[in-house]
Write a protein that holds these residues in place. Structure first.
Motif, PDB file in Angstrom:
ATOM      1  N   LEU A   1      55.228 -45.521  99.422  1.00 13.25           N
ATOM      2  CA  LEU A   1      53.900 -45.484  98.802  1.00 13.25           C
ATOM      3  C   LEU A   1      52.852 -44.959  99.782  1.00 13.25           C
ATOM      4  CD1 LEU A   1      53.788 -48.830  96.761  1.00 13.25           C
ATOM      5  CD2 LEU A   1      53.886 -46.508  95.849  1.00 13.25           C
ATOM      6  N   ALA A   2      52.947 -45.412 101.036  1.00  7.89           N
ATOM      7  CA  ALA A   2      52.004 -44.936 102.050  1.00  7.89           C
ATOM      8  C   ALA A   2      52.144 -43.434 102.269  1.00  7.89           C
ATOM      9  CB  ALA A   2      52.224 -45.697 103.365  1.00  7.89           C
ATOM     10  N   VAL A   3      53.383 -42.959 102.368  1.00 10.08           N
ATOM     11  CA  VAL A   3      53.623 -41.528 102.579  1.00 10.08           C
ATOM     12  C   VAL A   3      53.120 -40.723 101.382  1.00 10.08           C
ATOM     13  CG1 VAL A   3      55.420 -39.773 102.880  1.00 10.08           C
ATOM     14  CG2 VAL A   3      55.560 -41.917 104.145  1.00 10.08           C
ATOM     15  N   ARG A   4      53.303 -41.284 100.175  1.00 10.82           N
ATOM     16  CA  ARG A   4      52.843 -40.581  98.962  1.00 10.82           C
ATOM     17  C   ARG A   4      51.323 -40.434  98.953  1.00 10.82           C
ATOM     18  NH1 ARG A   4      51.246 -37.702  96.084  1.00 10.82           N
ATOM     19  NH2 ARG A   4      51.831 -37.094  93.964  1.00 10.82           N
ATOM     20  N   TYR A   5      50.634 -41.498  99.367  1.00  8.65           N
ATOM     21  CA  TYR A   5      49.175 -41.413  99.470  1.00  8.65           C
ATOM     22  C   TYR A   5      48.768 -40.339 100.485  1.00  8.65           C
ATOM     23  CZ  TYR A   5      48.269 -45.691  96.766  1.00  8.65           C
ATOM     24  OH  TYR A   5      48.166 -46.626  95.782  1.00  8.65           O
ATOM     25  N   LEU A   6      49.435 -40.323 101.647  1.00 14.48           N
ATOM     26  CA  LEU A   6      49.086 -39.356 102.693  1.00 14.48           C
ATOM     27  C   LEU A   6      49.325 -37.917 102.224  1.00 14.48           C
ATOM     28  CD1 LEU A   6      50.601 -41.139 105.835  1.00 14.48           C
ATOM     29  CD2 LEU A   6      48.216 -41.119 105.081  1.00 14.48           C
TER      30      LEU A   6
ATOM     31  N   GLU B   1      47.115 -37.755 111.800  1.00 16.40           N
ATOM     32  CA  GLU B   1      46.845 -37.223 113.138  1.00 16.40           C
ATOM     33  C   GLU B   1      47.178 -38.232 114.237  1.00 16.40           C
ATOM     34  OE1 GLU B   1      46.059 -34.192 113.924  1.00 16.40           O
ATOM     35  OE2 GLU B   1      45.994 -33.564 111.822  1.00 16.40           O
ATOM     36  N   ASP B   2      47.230 -39.534 113.890  1.00 18.94           N
ATOM     37  CA  ASP B   2      47.562 -40.552 114.888  1.00 18.94           C
ATOM     38  C   ASP B   2      48.993 -40.328 115.395  1.00 18.94           C
ATOM     39  OD1 ASP B   2      46.646 -43.468 115.904  1.00 18.94           O
ATOM     40  OD2 ASP B   2      48.792 -43.478 115.467  1.00 18.94           O
ATOM     41  N   GLN B   3      49.203 -40.496 116.693  1.00 20.50           N
ATOM     42  CA  GLN B   3      50.500 -40.196 117.298  1.00 20.50           C
ATOM     43  C   GLN B   3      51.583 -41.218 116.957  1.00 20.50           C
ATOM     44  OE1 GLN B   3      49.960 -39.660 121.506  1.00 20.50           O
ATOM     45  NE2 GLN B   3      48.821 -37.740 121.281  1.00 20.50           N
ATOM     46  N   GLY B   4      51.181 -42.418 116.504  1.00 18.99           N
ATOM     47  CA  GLY B   4      52.183 -43.442 116.256  1.00 18.99           C
ATOM     48  C   GLY B   4      52.428 -43.786 114.804  1.00 18.99           C
ATOM     49  N   CYS B   5      51.433 -43.617 113.949  1.00 18.85           N
ATOM     50  CA  CYS B   5      51.543 -44.135 112.580  1.00 18.85           C
ATOM     51  C   CYS B   5      52.529 -43.352 111.725  1.00 18.85           C
ATOM     52  CB  CYS B   5      50.168 -44.161 111.914  1.00 18.85           C
ATOM     53  SG  CYS B   5      49.075 -45.429 112.614  1.00 18.85           S
ATOM     54  N   LEU B   6      52.452 -42.021 111.742  1.00 17.40           N
ATOM     55  CA  LEU B   6      53.363 -41.228 110.919  1.00 17.40           C
ATOM     56  C   LEU B   6      54.818 -41.354 111.378  1.00 17.40           C
ATOM     57  CD1 LEU B   6      53.535 -39.375 108.496  1.00 17.40           C
ATOM     58  CD2 LEU B   6      53.157 -37.424 110.015  1.00 17.40           C
ATOM     59  N   PRO B   7      55.117 -41.259 112.690  1.00 13.99           N
ATOM     60  CA  PRO B   7      56.500 -41.520 113.112  1.00 13.99           C
ATOM     61  C   PRO B   7      56.967 -42.925 112.752  1.00 13.99           C
ATOM     62  CG  PRO B   7      55.279 -40.424 114.860  1.00 13.99           C
ATOM     63  CD  PRO B   7      54.272 -40.804 113.822  1.00 13.99           C
ATOM     64  N   GLY B   8      56.058 -43.901 112.811  1.00 17.12           N
ATOM     65  CA  GLY B   8      56.422 -45.263 112.442  1.00 17.12           C
ATOM     66  C   GLY B   8      56.786 -45.378 110.977  1.00 17.12           C
ATOM     67  N   LEU B   9      56.037 -44.708 110.103  1.00 18.68           N
ATOM     68  CA  LEU B   9      56.359 -44.733 108.681  1.00 18.68           C
ATOM     69  C   LEU B   9      57.727 -44.099 108.414  1.00 18.68           C
ATOM     70  CD1 LEU B   9      52.930 -43.821 107.034  1.00 18.68           C
ATOM     71  CD2 LEU B   9      54.184 -45.977 106.795  1.00 18.68           C
ATOM     72  N   ILE B  10      58.050 -43.048 109.166  1.00 18.90           N
ATOM     73  CA  ILE B  10      59.362 -42.413 109.006  1.00 18.90           C
ATOM     74  C   ILE B  10      60.476 -43.390 109.367  1.00 18.90           C
ATOM     75  CG2 ILE B  10      60.867 -40.575 109.864  1.00 18.90           C
ATOM     76  CD1 ILE B  10      58.334 -38.865 110.211  1.00 18.90           C
TER      77      ILE B  10
ATOM     78  N   ARG C   1      49.908 -48.867 104.122  1.00 16.87           N
ATOM     79  CA  ARG C   1      49.860 -48.435 102.715  1.00 16.87           C
ATOM     80  C   ARG C   1      48.458 -48.618 102.144  1.00 16.87           C
ATOM     81  NH1 ARG C   1      52.214 -52.789  99.308  1.00 16.87           N
ATOM     82  NH2 ARG C   1      50.122 -53.544  99.799  1.00 16.87           N
ATOM     83  N   ASP C   2      47.853 -49.766 102.411  1.00 13.36           N
ATOM     84  CA  ASP C   2      46.517 -50.041 101.868  1.00 13.36           C
ATOM     85  C   ASP C   2      45.471 -49.119 102.483  1.00 13.36           C
ATOM     86  OD1 ASP C   2      47.555 -52.019 100.273  1.00 13.36           O
ATOM     87  OD2 ASP C   2      47.147 -53.630 101.708  1.00 13.36           O
TER      88      ASP C   2
ATOM     89  N   ASN D   1      65.353 -53.480 104.887  1.00 13.30           N
ATOM     90  CA  ASN D   1      64.705 -54.217 103.801  1.00 13.30           C
ATOM     91  C   ASN D   1      64.135 -53.229 102.786  1.00 13.30           C
ATOM     92  OD1 ASN D   1      63.217 -55.842 102.118  1.00 13.30           O
ATOM     93  ND2 ASN D   1      62.047 -56.844 103.732  1.00 13.30           N
ATOM     94  N   PRO D   2      64.650 -53.189 101.547  1.00 13.30           N
ATOM     95  CA  PRO D   2      64.145 -52.248 100.540  1.00 13.30           C
ATOM     96  C   PRO D   2      62.659 -52.416 100.266  1.00 13.30           C
ATOM     97  CG  PRO D   2      66.203 -53.253  99.814  1.00 13.30           C
ATOM     98  CD  PRO D   2      65.776 -53.996 101.037  1.00 13.30           C
ATOM     99  N   GLN D   3      62.144 -53.616 100.459  1.00 11.68           N
ATOM    100  CA  GLN D   3      60.718 -53.870 100.266  1.00 11.68           C
ATOM    101  C   GLN D   3      59.884 -53.056 101.249  1.00 11.68           C
ATOM    102  OE1 GLN D   3      59.864 -58.042 100.251  1.00 11.68           O
ATOM    103  NE2 GLN D   3      57.664 -57.768 100.472  1.00 11.68           N
ATOM    104  N   VAL D   4      60.329 -52.996 102.503  1.00 10.22           N
ATOM    105  CA  VAL D   4      59.652 -52.214 103.531  1.00 10.22           C
ATOM    106  C   VAL D   4      59.750 -50.727 103.197  1.00 10.22           C
ATOM    107  CG1 VAL D   4      59.672 -51.566 105.972  1.00 10.22           C
ATOM    108  CG2 VAL D   4      60.010 -53.955 105.315  1.00 10.22           C
ATOM    109  N   VAL D   5      60.934 -50.286 102.745  1.00  9.95           N
ATOM    110  CA  VAL D   5      61.150 -48.875 102.416  1.00  9.95           C
ATOM    111  C   VAL D   5      60.206 -48.425 101.308  1.00  9.95           C
ATOM    112  CG1 VAL D   5      62.807 -47.195 101.506  1.00  9.95           C
ATOM    113  CG2 VAL D   5      63.558 -48.911 103.169  1.00  9.95           C
ATOM    114  N   TYR D   6      60.098 -49.220 100.244  1.00  8.06           N
ATOM    115  CA  TYR D   6      59.266 -48.841  99.106  1.00  8.06           C
ATOM    116  C   TYR D   6      57.786 -48.796  99.491  1.00  8.06           C
ATOM    117  CZ  TYR D   6      57.667 -48.449  94.298  1.00  8.06           C
ATOM    118  OH  TYR D   6      57.088 -48.014  93.132  1.00  8.06           O
ATOM    119  N   SER D   7      57.358 -49.758 100.277  1.00 11.17           N
ATOM    120  CA  SER D   7      55.966 -49.777 100.711  1.00 11.17           C
ATOM    121  C   SER D   7      55.662 -48.578 101.608  1.00 11.17           C
ATOM    122  CB  SER D   7      55.659 -51.093 101.443  1.00 11.17           C
ATOM    123  OG  SER D   7      54.273 -51.296 101.586  1.00 11.17           O
ATOM    124  N   ALA D   8      56.618 -48.211 102.466  1.00 11.58           N
ATOM    125  CA  ALA D   8      56.439 -47.029 103.321  1.00 11.58           C
ATOM    126  C   ALA D   8      56.373 -45.761 102.473  1.00 11.58           C
ATOM    127  CB  ALA D   8      57.584 -46.929 104.333  1.00 11.58           C
TER     128      ALA D   8
END
Length: 289
Positions: free
Chosen positions: A54-59, A29-38, A15-16, A45-52
């Motif tokens: 935010l990361a997707v929104r930035y991307l 473009e990284d092969q692991g990061c975007l599938p990992g965020l999905i 996220r940061d 854990n809702p905390q993990v979901v919300y942070s993910a």
């Protein structure tokens, strides 16, 4: 360290990094990061979901990323699941230094879904309204896509060290209607997402009440130039406080303790890319694709 805490640490780091526009193309473009965020979008854990989210929104801020993100396996389905999810009792465990309602999580997922869903139509719309598109690019990422939330950029005099930043965090966390905020310590700024019915003056009143920090609002003119506008000193804005904020995590265990070290400096993409390899290795070890 538990597996859940490992997941939370990784998603917070992503996220940061995604908050820096220079990193967004490389993360997608990284092969692991975007599938990992999905996969994190389906985390218990809702905390993990919300942070993910935010990361997707930035991307998704990077227009060149949207088509690939929309076509990534499981992205749209996972966003729909979050929008329809019944959080019930597990939402009570969601305490990332503040109280975030399940409604705000669903709102963010809905916002991302709408942006990606319309990705295929953007080229035609840009050709038809090129001038309007240029003006929209001057706005921050919640400017026109979500009428129920908005972004306020603050310039804060006195925001010089972690102690002052903690003081500012405490002031913002007390305001009901604040969704999230991100600090840019190098330029003494704070980008705050708030509900549309909350006035920016409430942020200034809360920060100025610390007596050691002075907040001013950063606005964009029509030609894209920045203008710093002070809040009225005699403003009598009523600040509605959060009275049910959960207890803070102990500092020695807080996943955000090393946040400054996790964020890539503006203009330095190479430092972040080294960490992306570490994140991808973690995701590879933790999940089967």
């Amino acid at each position: 360290m538990s597996a859940e805490m490992d997941a939370l640490t990784v998603v917070n780091q992503l996220r940061d990094l995604a908050a820096d526009p220079l990193n967004r193309r490389a993360i997608v473009e990284d092969q692991g990061c975007l599938p990992g965020l999905i996969l994190f979008l389906d985390h218990p854990n809702p905390q993990v979901v919300y942070s993910a989210l935010l990361a997707v929104r930035y991307l998704a801020e990077c227009r060149a990323n949207r088509e690939k993100m929309k076509g990534e396996l499981g992205m749209m389905l996972s966003l729909q699941n979050v929008m329809q999810k019944q959080f019930s009792s597990i939402a009570l465990l969601f305490s990332f230094h503040r109280s975030t309602s399940p409604g705000e999580t669903k709102l963010l997922a809905s916002e991302i879904y709408e942006i990606l869903q319309s990705a295929g139509q953007e080229e035609a719309e840009q050709a038809e309204a090129a001038a309007a598109s240029c003006r929209r690019k001057a706005h921050f990422f919640l400017g026109s896509s979500n009428k129920r939330a908005k972004t306020v950029v603050l310039h804060i005099d006195g925001l010089d060290d972690p102690t002052r930043r903690s003081l500012c965090e405490e002031a913002l966390l007390k305001i009901r209607g604040v969704i999230s905020f991100t600090f840019q310590m190098a330029v003494k700024r704070c980008v705050v997402r708030i509900r549309s019915d909350l006035k920016a003056d409430a942020l200034g009143t809360a920060i100025n009440s610390t007596k050691v920090l002075t907040a001013q609002q950063v606005v964009k003119t029509e030609d894209g130039a920045e203008l710093i506008v002070p809040f009225q000193e005699d403003s009598t804005v009523l600040v509605e406080e959060n009275l049910d904020i959960p207890d803070y995590l102990p500092e020695e265990e807080s996943p955000s303790q090393e946040q400054d070290k996790a964020v890539t400096r503006v203009g330095s993409i190479t430092d972040g890319m080294g960490w992306l390899s570490t994140a991808a290795n973690f995701l590879t070890r933790s999940f089967y694709w």
